[in-house]
Design a protein around this motif. Structure first.
Motif, mmCIF file in Angstrom:
data_model
loop_
_atom_site.group_PDB
_atom_site.id
_atom_site.type_symbol
_atom_site.label_atom_id
_atom_site.label_comp_id
_atom_site.label_asym_id
_atom_site.label_seq_id
_atom_site.Cartn_x
_atom_site.Cartn_y
_atom_site.Cartn_z
ATOM 1 N N GLU A 192 24.370 -39.304 94.643
ATOM 2 C CA GLU A 192 24.497 -40.219 95.705
ATOM 3 C C GLU A 192 23.845 -41.488 96.046
ATOM 4 O OE1 GLU A 192 24.129 -40.652 99.982
ATOM 5 O OE2 GLU A 192 26.163 -39.739 98.326
ATOM 6 N N LEU A 193 23.125 -41.564 94.652
ATOM 7 C CA LEU A 193 21.855 -42.696 94.799
ATOM 8 C C LEU A 193 23.137 -44.031 94.352
ATOM 9 C CD1 LEU A 193 20.027 -44.789 94.808
ATOM 10 C CD2 LEU A 193 18.826 -43.246 91.759
ATOM 11 N N LYS A 194 24.203 -42.996 92.943
ATOM 12 C CA LYS A 194 25.360 -44.825 92.309
ATOM 13 C C LYS A 194 26.021 -44.801 93.305
ATOM 14 C CE LYS A 194 28.612 -44.282 88.729
ATOM 15 N NZ LYS A 194 29.469 -43.398 87.957
ATOM 16 N N ARG A 195 26.549 -44.308 94.616
ATOM 17 C CA ARG A 195 27.353 -44.340 95.448
ATOM 18 C C ARG A 195 26.868 -45.194 96.426
ATOM 19 N NH1 ARG A 195 28.524 -43.493 100.662
ATOM 20 N NH2 ARG A 195 25.989 -42.227 100.792
ATOM 21 N N LEU A 196 25.327 -45.121 96.799
ATOM 22 C CA LEU A 196 24.434 -45.675 97.918
ATOM 23 C C LEU A 196 23.973 -47.469 96.940
ATOM 24 C CD1 LEU A 196 21.906 -43.436 99.444
ATOM 25 C CD2 LEU A 196 23.558 -44.521 100.238
ATOM 26 N N LEU A 197 24.376 -47.495 95.673
ATOM 27 C CA LEU A 197 23.911 -49.044 94.997
ATOM 28 C C LEU A 197 25.106 -49.964 94.788
ATOM 29 C CD1 LEU A 197 21.194 -47.725 91.883
ATOM 30 C CD2 LEU A 197 20.791 -49.178 94.284
ATOM 31 N N SER A 198 26.485 -48.631 94.815
ATOM 32 C CA SER A 198 27.736 -49.309 94.699
ATOM 33 C C SER A 198 28.569 -49.843 95.853
ATOM 34 C CB SER A 198 28.633 -48.433 94.605
ATOM 35 O OG SER A 198 30.222 -48.886 94.768
ATOM 36 N N ASP A 199 27.074 -49.926 96.955
ATOM 37 C CA ASP A 199 28.247 -50.118 98.202
ATOM 38 C C ASP A 199 27.631 -51.026 98.765
ATOM 39 O OD1 ASP A 199 28.935 -49.987 101.329
ATOM 40 O OD2 ASP A 199 27.379 -49.039 101.317
ATOM 41 N N VAL A 200 26.040 -50.918 97.936
ATOM 42 C CA VAL A 200 24.892 -52.459 98.230
ATOM 43 C C VAL A 200 25.951 -53.296 97.545
ATOM 44 C CG1 VAL A 200 22.647 -53.392 97.881
ATOM 45 C CG2 VAL A 200 23.019 -50.940 98.717
ATOM 46 N N ARG A 201 25.780 -52.854 96.045
ATOM 47 C CA ARG A 201 26.625 -53.519 95.386
ATOM 48 C C ARG A 201 27.794 -54.793 96.188
ATOM 49 N NH1 ARG A 201 25.469 -50.529 90.684
ATOM 50 N NH2 ARG A 201 23.950 -50.726 90.417
ATOM 51 N N HIS A 202 28.643 -53.949 96.375
ATOM 52 C CA HIS A 202 29.786 -54.257 97.386
ATOM 53 C C HIS A 202 29.476 -54.994 98.145
ATOM 54 C CE1 HIS A 202 33.996 -54.046 98.976
ATOM 55 N NE2 HIS A 202 33.561 -54.126 99.882
ATOM 56 N N ARG A 203 28.658 -55.003 99.214
ATOM 57 C CA ARG A 203 28.063 -55.888 100.696
ATOM 58 C C ARG A 203 27.677 -57.148 99.528
ATOM 59 N NH1 ARG A 203 25.339 -51.360 104.551
ATOM 60 N NH2 ARG A 203 27.014 -50.033 105.108
ATOM 61 N N GLN A 204 26.449 -57.224 98.453
ATOM 62 C CA GLN A 204 26.479 -58.574 98.432
ATOM 63 C C GLN A 204 27.469 -58.860 97.541
ATOM 64 O OE1 GLN A 204 23.349 -57.267 95.331
ATOM 65 N NE2 GLN A 204 22.261 -57.016 97.565
ATOM 66 N N GLY A 205 28.468 -58.715 97.310
ATOM 67 C CA GLY A 205 29.988 -59.548 96.681
ATOM 68 C C GLY A 205 30.455 -60.305 97.868
ATOM 69 N N SER A 206 30.227 -59.727 99.103
ATOM 70 C CA SER A 206 30.844 -60.566 100.596
ATOM 71 C C SER A 206 30.720 -61.023 100.895
ATOM 72 C CB SER A 206 31.387 -58.859 101.357
ATOM 73 O OG SER A 206 32.085 -57.654 100.804
#
Length: 64
Positions: A50-64
């Protein structure tokens, strides 16, 4: 952690005796990660995923 210091000391001593960690004066070093993970409950894997999923989501949002 929400537990007594005595409980942490006991648990750390046990894990150190097994050779999974080095514990001294409040500092913990992991010596055998696979062994340590084998002693953890199944919730460790769930939380890690779950932590990996959440961090992936945060990184994705920061890249947009």
């Amino acid at each position: 952690l929400g537990v007594r210091r005595e409980s942490v000391t006991d648990a750390a001593g046990h894990l150190q005796a097994l050779g999974y960690i080095r514990y001294r004066r409040g500092h913990i070093g992991v010596l055998d990660r696979a062994g340590l993970e084998s002693k953890a409950c199944e919730c460790y894997g769930v939380v890690k995923k779950e932590l990996k999923r959440l961090l992936s989501d945060v990184r994705h949002r920061q890249g947009s």
